[in-house]
Motif scaffolding. Structure first.
Motif, mmCIF file in Angstrom:
data_model
loop_
_atom_site.group_PDB
_atom_site.id
_atom_site.type_symbol
_atom_site.label_atom_id
_atom_site.label_comp_id
_atom_site.label_asym_id
_atom_site.label_seq_id
_atom_site.Cartn_x
_atom_site.Cartn_y
_atom_site.Cartn_z
ATOM 1 N N ASP A 48 0.832 -1.196 0.000
ATOM 2 C CA ASP A 48 0.000 0.000 0.000
ATOM 3 C C ASP A 48 0.873 1.255 0.000
ATOM 4 O O ASP A 48 0.483 2.297 -0.499
ATOM 5 N N ARG A 49 2.040 1.133 0.611
ATOM 6 C CA ARG A 49 3.016 2.223 0.655
ATOM 7 C C ARG A 49 4.394 1.613 0.814
ATOM 8 O O ARG A 49 4.524 0.447 1.176
ATOM 9 N N LYS A 75 2.359 4.393 -5.641
ATOM 10 C CA LYS A 75 2.555 4.028 -4.236
ATOM 11 C C LYS A 75 3.236 5.183 -3.516
ATOM 12 O O LYS A 75 4.236 5.719 -3.999
#
Length: 83
Positions: A48-49, A75
């Protein structure tokens, strides 16, 4: 990397790290390096990151390529130390 994993893990996040290969005695073959480079990109796909561990602000060639890939995939990227 272990230190950077601690807080998000205890906050309930699933942490996918690049692995320990960078902390070996340098005995990584060219074939293994290529495989790890591809594996890191697949891990970025799952993320997600992205949090980059960059002690002293250092960003190497592989990490630079990986952060560019993460940005291209939309991202968010942050760093453990100022760049």
């Amino acid at each position: 990397m272990r230190e950077a994993n601690r807080d998000p893990t205890f906050a309930g996040a699933i942490v996918v790290s690049p692995g320990e290969a960078g902390e070996t005695d340098g005995a990584v073959s060219d074939e293994q390096k290529s495989m790890l480079d591809a594996l890191h990109l697949r891990k970025i796909d799952l993320a997600d990151r992205v949090l980059v561990g960059n002690p002293g602000g250092y960003i190497g060639e592989s990490t630079s390529r990986e952060t560019s890939y993460a940005h291209a995939k939309g991202k968010p990227v942050s760093f453990t130390h100022p760049v």
